[in-house]
Design an enzyme around this catalytic site. Structure first.
Site, PDB file in Angstrom:
ATOM      1  NE  ARG A  47      -3.825   0.684   2.117  1.00  0.00           N
ATOM      2  CZ  ARG A  47      -5.059   1.141   2.697  1.00  0.00           C
ATOM      3  NH1 ARG A  47      -5.031   1.879   3.709  1.00  0.00           N
ATOM      4  NH2 ARG A  47      -6.131   0.409   2.399  1.00  0.00           N
ATOM      5  CG  HIS A  93      -8.560   0.491  -2.621  1.00  0.00           C
ATOM      6  ND1 HIS A  93      -7.761  -0.682  -2.191  1.00  0.00           N
ATOM      7  CD2 HIS A  93      -9.380   0.781  -1.336  1.00  0.00           C
ATOM      8  CE1 HIS A  93      -7.923  -0.891  -0.762  1.00  0.00           C
ATOM      9  NE2 HIS A  93      -8.831  -0.011  -0.401  1.00  0.00           N
ATOM     10  CD  GLN A 125     -13.006  -1.109  -0.301  1.00  0.00           C
ATOM     11  OE1 GLN A 125     -12.364  -0.935   0.499  1.00  0.00           O
ATOM     12  NE2 GLN A 125     -14.326  -1.461  -0.072  1.00  0.00           N
ATOM     13  CG  ASP A 178     -13.462   6.988  -0.821  1.00  0.00           C
ATOM     14  OD1 ASP A 178     -13.333   6.914   0.233  1.00  0.00           O
ATOM     15  OD2 ASP A 178     -12.447   7.108  -1.509  1.00  0.00           O
ATOM     16  CB  CYS A 229     -13.927   2.176   0.204  1.00  0.00           C
ATOM     17  SG  CYS A 229     -13.735   3.880   0.473  1.00  0.00           S
ATOM     18  NE  ARG A 274     -11.089  -4.454   1.014  1.00  0.00           N
ATOM     19  CZ  ARG A 274     -10.112  -3.502   1.519  1.00  0.00           C
ATOM     20  NH1 ARG A 274     -10.351  -2.632   2.366  1.00  0.00           N
ATOM     21  NH2 ARG A 274      -8.901  -3.584   0.964  1.00  0.00           N
TER      22      ARG A 274
END
Ligand code: CP
Ligand code: NVA
Length: 327
Positions: A106, A133, A136, A229, A270, A315
């Site tokens: 990440r 991402h 996700q 988001d 998310c 996730r």
């Protein structure tokens, strides 16, 4: 379907069949976990987790999934490795791939994770970059499939800053899997033009539609999913808050928008989310700019229509599927 040895860097790299396979594998592994059926598919292997930005869901998902699969895990936090400061990405890749069977990363620019994958002899998984991402998206689509039984034809509306990792990745995912994608924001927050053109080509094959709207009521009419988001992402300077609030306040997901959507519509995010004053940043920015919430009202976040915690659990199941398939 054989995905062994593949990297998972962005949704664009995967066909709709491969994405569907990963979502279905995640559902299978989820059922196994719920029924207490062991699934140590990667027994004896090891995975390294590199985080140059903070995380709750992604880190915990990789750790729990790795353990369920029978693997060892090493976590390197934003200050705990030499990466980028005293050792290049290329050298780090070649060091770690001699010890581990997979590497999660990440960080900031997408080029970094691509560079890591280029020099790594083991699969590399993108745990979030500024641009993308991908893990996700798998969790989001598993959640939608659980909710509606299918992905094709779902009216998916993304409210807010659609230029960043979530907006980009969701647009690509929708185009690939045949969901009707609408981004709703002021024009300057629409995704990158080149990426839109690429997605239009993909959408022709899948039957997806792509729309870009500035009017929240027009965008959310008949929506099955309303997604948002944060307005300010990790790594962005604090100074951008004022401009984002000025620009995006009309795009906050509220109960009026949820009522305008289809009867069975769900709210997704998310996470983490600024829906109240129970976070340091939410409180500070809320007080400074006179708001009780940012991208979603507390009422919608806590409502029956909100599936955010199912989405968060997914996730883990989807990240497990990625590691099981590729390592
Ligand atoms: N959604 C998500 O990636 O959460 P974390 O930042 O907590 O990993
Ligand atoms: N856009 C957000 C997503 C967090 C999961 C960020 O990059 O901070």
């Amino acid at each position: 379907m054989n995905l062994k040895g593949r990297d998972f860097l962005k949704i664009l790299d995967f066909s709709s069949e491969e994405i569907e396979y990963l979502i279905d594998l995640a559902a299978e592994l989820k059922a196994k976990k719920k029924n207490g059926v062991p699934h140590k598919m990667c027994e004896g292997k090891n995975v390294a987790l590199i985080f140059e930005k903070t995380s709750t869901r992604t880190r915990c998902s990789f750790e729990v999934a790795a353990r369920d699969l029978g693997m060892g895990v090493t976590y390197l936090d934003p200050s705990g490795s030499q990466i980028g400061k005293k050792e290049s990405i290329a050298d780090t890749a070649r060091v770690l791939c001699g010890m581990f069977d997979g590497i999660e990363y990440r960080g900031f620019e997408q080029e970094k994770v691509e560079e890591l994958a280029k020099y790594s002899c083991v699969p590399v998984f993108n745990g979030l970059t500024n641009e993308s991402h991908p893990t996700q998206i798998l969790a989001d689509f598993l959640t939608i499939k659980e909710q509606f039984g299918h992905l094709k034809g779902i009216n998916f509306v993304y409210m807010g800053d659609a230029r960043y990792n979530m907006g980009n990745s969701l647009m690509v995912g929708c185009a690939k899997m045949g969901l009707n994608f609408t981004a709703c924001a002021p024009e300057k927050y629409f995704p990158d033009k080149e990426l839109i053109e690429e997605c239009k080509k993909i959408a022709k094959k899948s039957g997806a539609t792509l729309k870009f709207e500035t009017d929240p009521m027009a965008a959310t009419k008949n929506a099955d999913v309303i997604y948002t988001d944060v307005w300010v992402s990790m790594g962005e300077p604090i100074e951008v808050w004022k401009e984002r609030i000025d620009d995006l306040a009309p795009y906050e997901v509220n109960s009026q928008l949820m009522k305008n959507a289809s009867d069975n519509a769900v709210f997704m995010h998310c996470l983490p989310a600024y829906h109240d004053f129970k976070t340091e940043v939410g409180k500070e920015m809320g007080e400074k700019f006179g708001r009780k919430s940012m991208e979603v009202t507390d009422e919608v976040f806590e409502s029956e229509q909100s599936v955010v915690f199912k989405e968060a659990e997914n996730r883990m199941h989807t990240i497990k599927a990625v590691m099981a398939a590729m390592m």
